[in-house]
Design a protein around this motif. Structure first.
Motif, PDB file in Angstrom:
ATOM      1  N   MET A 151      10.088   6.744  -0.226  1.00 19.00           N
ATOM      2  CA  MET A 151       8.764   6.693  -0.858  1.00 19.00           C
ATOM      3  C   MET A 151       7.695   6.445   0.215  1.00 19.00           C
ATOM      4  O   MET A 151       7.813   5.524   1.026  1.00 19.00           O
ATOM      5  N   ARG A 152       6.677   7.294   0.225  1.00 19.70           N
ATOM      6  CA  ARG A 152       5.584   7.122   1.181  1.00 19.70           C
ATOM      7  C   ARG A 152       4.749   5.902   0.794  1.00 19.70           C
ATOM      8  O   ARG A 152       4.505   5.629  -0.382  1.00 19.70           O
ATOM      9  N   ARG A 153       4.290   5.186   1.803  1.00 20.11           N
ATOM     10  CA  ARG A 153       3.541   3.948   1.561  1.00 20.11           C
ATOM     11  C   ARG A 153       2.039   4.218   1.463  1.00 20.11           C
ATOM     12  O   ARG A 153       1.522   5.154   2.071  1.00 20.11           O
ATOM     13  N   LEU A 154       1.346   3.360   0.725  1.00 21.42           N
ATOM     14  CA  LEU A 154      -0.115   3.328   0.731  1.00 21.42           C
ATOM     15  C   LEU A 154      -0.527   2.035   1.427  1.00 21.42           C
ATOM     16  O   LEU A 154      -0.483   0.962   0.830  1.00 21.42           O
ATOM     17  N   PRO A 155      -0.936   2.102   2.711  1.00 23.93           N
ATOM     18  CA  PRO A 155      -1.337   0.893   3.433  1.00 23.93           C
ATOM     19  C   PRO A 155      -2.729   0.434   2.983  1.00 23.93           C
ATOM     20  O   PRO A 155      -3.655   1.239   2.877  1.00 23.93           O
ATOM     21  N   VAL A 156      -2.856  -0.862   2.727  1.00 24.30           N
ATOM     22  CA  VAL A 156      -4.129  -1.450   2.312  1.00 24.30           C
ATOM     23  C   VAL A 156      -4.430  -2.621   3.247  1.00 24.30           C
ATOM     24  O   VAL A 156      -3.632  -3.564   3.351  1.00 24.30           O
ATOM     25  N   TYR A 157      -5.577  -2.556   3.914  1.00 18.84           N
ATOM     26  CA  TYR A 157      -5.971  -3.611   4.854  1.00 18.84           C
ATOM     27  C   TYR A 157      -7.145  -4.404   4.289  1.00 18.84           C
ATOM     28  O   TYR A 157      -8.148  -3.829   3.871  1.00 18.84           O
TER      29      TYR A 157
ATOM     30  N   TYR B 299       4.298   1.865 -10.115  1.00 16.77           N
ATOM     31  CA  TYR B 299       4.131   2.773  -8.983  1.00 16.77           C
ATOM     32  C   TYR B 299       3.531   2.042  -7.793  1.00 16.77           C
ATOM     33  O   TYR B 299       3.943   2.248  -6.644  1.00 16.77           O
ATOM     34  N   ALA B 300       2.547   1.164  -8.056  1.00 15.71           N
ATOM     35  CA  ALA B 300       1.954   0.368  -6.977  1.00 15.71           C
ATOM     36  C   ALA B 300       3.009  -0.523  -6.339  1.00 15.71           C
ATOM     37  O   ALA B 300       3.039  -0.711  -5.120  1.00 15.71           O
ATOM     38  N   LEU B 301       3.892  -1.059  -7.170  1.00 15.95           N
ATOM     39  CA  LEU B 301       4.943  -1.945  -6.677  1.00 15.95           C
ATOM     40  C   LEU B 301       5.856  -1.216  -5.701  1.00 15.95           C
ATOM     41  O   LEU B 301       6.392  -1.815  -4.763  1.00 15.95           O
ATOM     42  N   GLU B 302       6.006   0.083  -5.891  1.00 15.24           N
ATOM     43  CA  GLU B 302       6.869   0.877  -5.012  1.00 15.24           C
ATOM     44  C   GLU B 302       6.174   1.321  -3.729  1.00 15.24           C
ATOM     45  O   GLU B 302       6.819   1.494  -2.700  1.00 15.24           O
ATOM     46  N   THR B 303       4.842   1.520  -3.776  1.00 19.30           N
ATOM     47  CA  THR B 303       4.180   2.182  -2.669  1.00 19.30           C
ATOM     48  C   THR B 303       3.172   1.326  -1.902  1.00 19.30           C
ATOM     49  O   THR B 303       2.991   1.522  -0.700  1.00 19.30           O
ATOM     50  N   VAL B 304       2.500   0.392  -2.567  1.00 24.36           N
ATOM     51  CA  VAL B 304       1.415  -0.361  -1.924  1.00 24.36           C
ATOM     52  C   VAL B 304       1.972  -1.372  -0.923  1.00 24.36           C
ATOM     53  O   VAL B 304       2.884  -2.157  -1.239  1.00 24.36           O
ATOM     54  N   ASN B 305       1.423  -1.336   0.282  1.00 25.76           N
ATOM     55  CA  ASN B 305       1.707  -2.328   1.317  1.00 25.76           C
ATOM     56  C   ASN B 305       0.385  -2.946   1.744  1.00 25.76           C
ATOM     57  O   ASN B 305      -0.594  -2.224   1.980  1.00 25.76           O
ATOM     58  N   ILE B 306       0.332  -4.273   1.857  1.00 22.88           N
ATOM     59  CA  ILE B 306      -0.925  -4.968   2.110  1.00 22.88           C
ATOM     60  C   ILE B 306      -0.855  -5.759   3.406  1.00 22.88           C
ATOM     61  O   ILE B 306       0.161  -6.388   3.721  1.00 22.88           O
ATOM     62  N   SER B 307      -1.959  -5.711   4.173  1.00 21.12           N
ATOM     63  CA  SER B 307      -2.125  -6.542   5.360  1.00 21.12           C
ATOM     64  C   SER B 307      -3.415  -7.338   5.213  1.00 21.12           C
ATOM     65  O   SER B 307      -4.404  -6.836   4.673  1.00 21.12           O
ATOM     66  N   ILE B 308      -3.413  -8.575   5.694  1.00 19.06           N
ATOM     67  CA  ILE B 308      -4.614  -9.410   5.661  1.00 19.06           C
ATOM     68  C   ILE B 308      -4.925  -9.882   7.078  1.00 19.06           C
ATOM     69  O   ILE B 308      -4.080 -10.474   7.753  1.00 19.06           O
ATOM     70  N   ILE B 309      -6.143  -9.595   7.518  1.00 19.62           N
ATOM     71  CA  ILE B 309      -6.634 -10.038   8.822  1.00 19.62           C
ATOM     72  C   ILE B 309      -7.841 -10.933   8.579  1.00 19.62           C
ATOM     73  O   ILE B 309      -8.779 -10.541   7.883  1.00 19.62           O
ATOM     74  N   THR B 310      -7.821 -12.158   9.111  1.00 16.59           N
ATOM     75  CA  THR B 310      -8.962 -13.059   8.975  1.00 16.59           C
ATOM     76  C   THR B 310      -9.705 -13.127  10.306  1.00 16.59           C
ATOM     77  O   THR B 310      -9.128 -12.928  11.375  1.00 16.59           O
ATOM     78  N   TYR B 311     -10.997 -13.411  10.209  1.00 12.21           N
ATOM     79  CA  TYR B 311     -11.782 -13.486  11.440  1.00 12.21           C
ATOM     80  C   TYR B 311     -12.894 -14.519  11.320  1.00 12.21           C
ATOM     81  O   TYR B 311     -13.573 -14.644  10.318  1.00 12.21           O
ATOM     82  N   ASP B 312     -12.989 -15.324  12.378  1.00 13.34           N
ATOM     83  CA  ASP B 312     -14.089 -16.269  12.589  1.00 13.34           C
ATOM     84  C   ASP B 312     -14.325 -16.246  14.091  1.00 13.34           C
ATOM     85  O   ASP B 312     -14.597 -15.177  14.635  1.00 13.34           O
ATOM     86  N   ARG B 313     -14.165 -17.373  14.792  1.00  8.61           N
ATOM     87  CA  ARG B 313     -14.196 -17.301  16.257  1.00  8.61           C
ATOM     88  C   ARG B 313     -12.909 -16.667  16.775  1.00  8.61           C
ATOM     89  O   ARG B 313     -12.867 -16.114  17.869  1.00  8.61           O
TER      90      ARG B 313
ATOM     91  N   ARG C  18       8.399  15.217   9.390  1.00  5.28           N
ATOM     92  CA  ARG C  18       8.447  14.206   8.328  1.00  5.28           C
ATOM     93  C   ARG C  18       7.049  13.976   7.763  1.00  5.28           C
ATOM     94  O   ARG C  18       6.047  14.242   8.400  1.00  5.28           O
ATOM     95  N   LYS C  19       7.029  13.472   6.536  1.00  3.47           N
ATOM     96  CA  LYS C  19       5.782  13.049   5.926  1.00  3.47           C
ATOM     97  C   LYS C  19       5.574  11.556   6.198  1.00  3.47           C
ATOM     98  O   LYS C  19       6.471  10.755   5.974  1.00  3.47           O
ATOM     99  N   GLY C  20       4.396  11.221   6.695  1.00  2.00           N
ATOM    100  CA  GLY C  20       4.103   9.824   6.990  1.00  2.00           C
ATOM    101  C   GLY C  20       3.505   9.108   5.796  1.00  2.00           C
ATOM    102  O   GLY C  20       3.624   9.545   4.647  1.00  2.00           O
ATOM    103  N   ASP C  21       2.863   7.977   6.071  1.00  2.00           N
ATOM    104  CA  ASP C  21       2.218   7.206   5.017  1.00  2.00           C
ATOM    105  C   ASP C  21       0.986   7.937   4.507  1.00  2.00           C
ATOM    106  O   ASP C  21       0.435   8.826   5.162  1.00  2.00           O
ATOM    107  N   TRP C  22       0.509   7.518   3.331  1.00  2.00           N
ATOM    108  CA  TRP C  22      -0.754   8.013   2.826  1.00  2.00           C
ATOM    109  C   TRP C  22      -1.894   7.418   3.667  1.00  2.00           C
ATOM    110  O   TRP C  22      -1.716   6.416   4.355  1.00  2.00           O
ATOM    111  N   MET C  23      -3.063   8.049   3.589  1.00  2.00           N
ATOM    112  CA  MET C  23      -4.222   7.538   4.321  1.00  2.00           C
ATOM    113  C   MET C  23      -4.532   6.127   3.843  1.00  2.00           C
ATOM    114  O   MET C  23      -4.589   5.868   2.637  1.00  2.00           O
TER     115      MET C  23
END
Length: 211
Positions: A1-7, A40-54, A105-110
């Motif tokens: 299953m191709r992933r949907l990356p979410v940042y 469907y989201a449970l199968e494909t969605v991948n999440i990353s969290i980046i925090t920023y201050d100093r 090969r097919k990569g991840d979704w945009m």
């Protein structure tokens, strides 16, 4: 299953300390819970969290929704907001984590990008330099949220034409915003592969469209 990356890029500068950052946590937890109700989201969605201050921290590398445990999000007492450095880190993460399509090969979704701030970039020269690099990463959509009355719209509009604002930074506002984010992710999840044009659902009343 191709992933949907979410940042998710979350401003954790000193002005977010206390109720604002606690409200963001509630909103993200609500978003994750909503997405987990979509098989469907449970199968494909991948999440990353980046925090920023100093500092810029990848508190959650790209992780499947079903395996995700929200890490603790902290804020310093004061200090700058290094949004430019956060976008540099984002570019690095995308290069490392997102699988591109090849002839074999097919990569991840945009990927999708959501960035939230209650201020403005302290490293504006770095920010201005990295914005074109972010755009080269071909995100399916970049959504920017200016939270609170002190958030600066102009830098965000350099990054994307999809800028939204929140007048208040209480738990109700952030919960509403991240509920809308979950709706956006679900729309993106169902649209990938079917169309190049991601039609976003209209924002709720609490989320203002910036023209």
């Amino acid at each position: 299953m191709r992933r949907l990356p979410v940042y998710l890029l979350i401003d954790t500068s000193g002005s977010m300390k206390g109720e604002p950052i606690e409200s963001v946590k509630v909103g993200i937890e609500s978003m994750i819970a909503t997405l987990r109700q979509d098989p469907y989201a449970l199968e494909t969605v991948n999440i990353s969290i980046i925090t920023y201050d100093r500092d810029v921290k990848v508190i959650l590398p790209l992780t499947p929704l079903e395996d995700l445990q929200l890490p603790n999000i902290t804020t310093p007492d004061s200090g700058p907001t290094h949004t430019g450095a956060a976008l540099e880190q984002l570019c690095h993460q995308v290069e490392q984590e997102v699988t591109l399509s090849t002839t074999e090969r097919k990569g991840d979704w945009m990927p999708l990008l959501f960035i939230m701030t209650d201020g403005h970039p302290s490293d504006i020269m770095v920010y201005n330099k990295v914005v074109p690099e972010v755009k080269k990463k071909k995100f399916a959509s970049i959504i920017a949220c200016a939270a609170g009355m002190k958030a600066k719209i102009e830098p965000l509009k350099l990054l994307t034409d999809q800028v939204y604002s929140l007048d208040t930074m209480d738990s109700s506002s952030f919960k509403t915003f991240f509920k809308w984010v979950s709706d956006l992710i679900e729309v993106g999840n169902k649209s990938v592969g079917a169309t190049d044009d991601l039609i976003l659902p209209p924002p709720p009343e609490e989320v203002n469209v910036v023209i």
